[in-house]
Write a protein that holds these residues in place. Structure first.
Motif, PDB file in Angstrom:
ATOM      1  N   LEU A  72       0.823  -1.209   0.000  1.00 43.85           N
ATOM      2  CA  LEU A  72       0.000   0.000   0.000  1.00 43.85           C
ATOM      3  C   LEU A  72       0.861   1.264   0.000  1.00 43.85           C
ATOM      4  CD1 LEU A  72      -2.892   0.940  -0.119  1.00 43.85           C
ATOM      5  CD2 LEU A  72      -3.000   0.775   2.366  1.00 43.85           C
ATOM      6  N   ASP A  73       2.016   1.228   0.621  1.00 46.49           N
ATOM      7  CA  ASP A  73       2.918   2.393   0.617  1.00 46.49           C
ATOM      8  C   ASP A  73       3.344   2.760  -0.808  1.00 46.49           C
ATOM      9  OD1 ASP A  73       2.815   2.665   3.344  1.00 46.49           O
ATOM     10  OD2 ASP A  73       4.690   1.587   3.725  1.00 46.49           O
ATOM     11  N   GLU A  74       3.510   1.756  -1.657  1.00 46.12           N
ATOM     12  CA  GLU A  74       3.870   2.020  -3.049  1.00 46.12           C
ATOM     13  C   GLU A  74       2.732   2.741  -3.776  1.00 46.12           C
ATOM     14  OE1 GLU A  74       5.422  -0.385  -7.020  1.00 46.12           O
ATOM     15  OE2 GLU A  74       5.167  -1.473  -5.140  1.00 46.12           O
ATOM     16  N   VAL A  75       1.512   2.336  -3.510  1.00 42.63           N
ATOM     17  CA  VAL A  75       0.340   2.992  -4.109  1.00 42.63           C
ATOM     18  C   VAL A  75       0.277   4.444  -3.649  1.00 42.63           C
ATOM     19  CG1 VAL A  75      -2.185   3.018  -4.244  1.00 42.63           C
ATOM     20  CG2 VAL A  75      -0.958   0.835  -4.251  1.00 42.63           C
ATOM     21  N   ARG A  76       0.477   4.660  -2.364  1.00 40.63           N
ATOM     22  CA  ARG A  76       0.437   6.028  -1.833  1.00 40.63           C
ATOM     23  C   ARG A  76       1.526   6.887  -2.458  1.00 40.63           C
ATOM     24  NH1 ARG A  76      -0.774   3.512   3.763  1.00 40.63           N
ATOM     25  NH2 ARG A  76      -3.045   3.623   3.782  1.00 40.63           N
ATOM     26  N   GLY A  77       2.700   6.300  -2.682  1.00 42.37           N
ATOM     27  CA  GLY A  77       3.778   7.025  -3.334  1.00 42.37           C
ATOM     28  C   GLY A  77       3.406   7.451  -4.743  1.00 42.37           C
ATOM     29  N   CYS A  78       2.701   6.578  -5.458  1.00 41.27           N
ATOM     30  CA  CYS A  78       2.239   6.916  -6.812  1.00 41.27           C
ATOM     31  C   CYS A  78       1.179   8.009  -6.766  1.00 41.27           C
ATOM     32  CB  CYS A  78       1.701   5.674  -7.514  1.00 41.27           C
ATOM     33  SG  CYS A  78       2.961   4.465  -7.940  1.00 41.27           S
ATOM     34  N   GLN A  79       0.266   7.906  -5.800  1.00 38.25           N
ATOM     35  CA  GLN A  79      -0.793   8.906  -5.658  1.00 38.25           C
ATOM     36  C   GLN A  79      -0.225  10.284  -5.370  1.00 38.25           C
ATOM     37  OE1 GLN A  79      -3.136   7.039  -2.515  1.00 38.25           O
ATOM     38  NE2 GLN A  79      -4.929   7.121  -3.850  1.00 38.25           N
ATOM     39  N   ASP A  80       0.785  10.338  -4.517  1.00 37.07           N
ATOM     40  CA  ASP A  80       1.357  11.611  -4.081  1.00 37.07           C
ATOM     41  C   ASP A  80       2.366  12.183  -5.060  1.00 37.07           C
ATOM     42  OD1 ASP A  80      -0.199  11.294  -1.825  1.00 37.07           O
ATOM     43  OD2 ASP A  80       1.446  10.507  -0.591  1.00 37.07           O
ATOM     44  N   SER A  81       2.712  11.418  -6.069  1.00 28.95           N
ATOM     45  CA  SER A  81       3.707  11.842  -7.041  1.00 28.95           C
ATOM     46  C   SER A  81       3.125  12.886  -8.001  1.00 28.95           C
ATOM     47  CB  SER A  81       4.179  10.637  -7.853  1.00 28.95           C
ATOM     48  OG  SER A  81       4.958  11.031  -8.947  1.00 28.95           O
TER      49      SER A  81
END
Length: 107
Positions: A72-81
């Protein structure tokens, strides 16, 4: 498989045409044979860079299962990018396990 593809390309002296995910070729083949409505179709997968990218690229709703390589941290990183390419990796929904869908299927 990338190493094997490169070896075959070198031996054949031509570039391979990739038909697997995230290329939309598979979806186009299915849609040509069956009445698939992208607005009513969901791509379920456990990888952002193949399953979710393909689903988003084909205009499908996407569901990430967190039972694979993606956290899920990877998804959040993509969202915040601020990067559009990383935004194309963000699923519409996620579940911890595909088993989480079973109650919805019984309704």
């Amino acid at each position: 498989t990338g190493c094997l593809v490169k070896a075959v390309e070198t031996a054949a002296q031509r570039e391979a045409f990739i038909v697997g995910k995230p290329n939309r070729f598979m979806f186009d083949c299915v849609a040509a044979e069956f009445p698939v409505d992208p607005a009513r179709t969901i791509m379920v997968g456990d990888r952002l860079d193949t399953d979710i990218l393909m689903g988003n690229g084909c205009g499908l709703t996407t569901l990430l299962t967190l039972t694979g390589v993606t956290a899920l941290d990877e998804v959040r990183g993509c969202q915040d990018s601020g990067c559009a390419a990383r935004h194309s990796l963000v699923p519409d929904y996620y579940v911890d396990s595909i088993a989480d869908l079973l109650p919805a299927l019984g309704e």
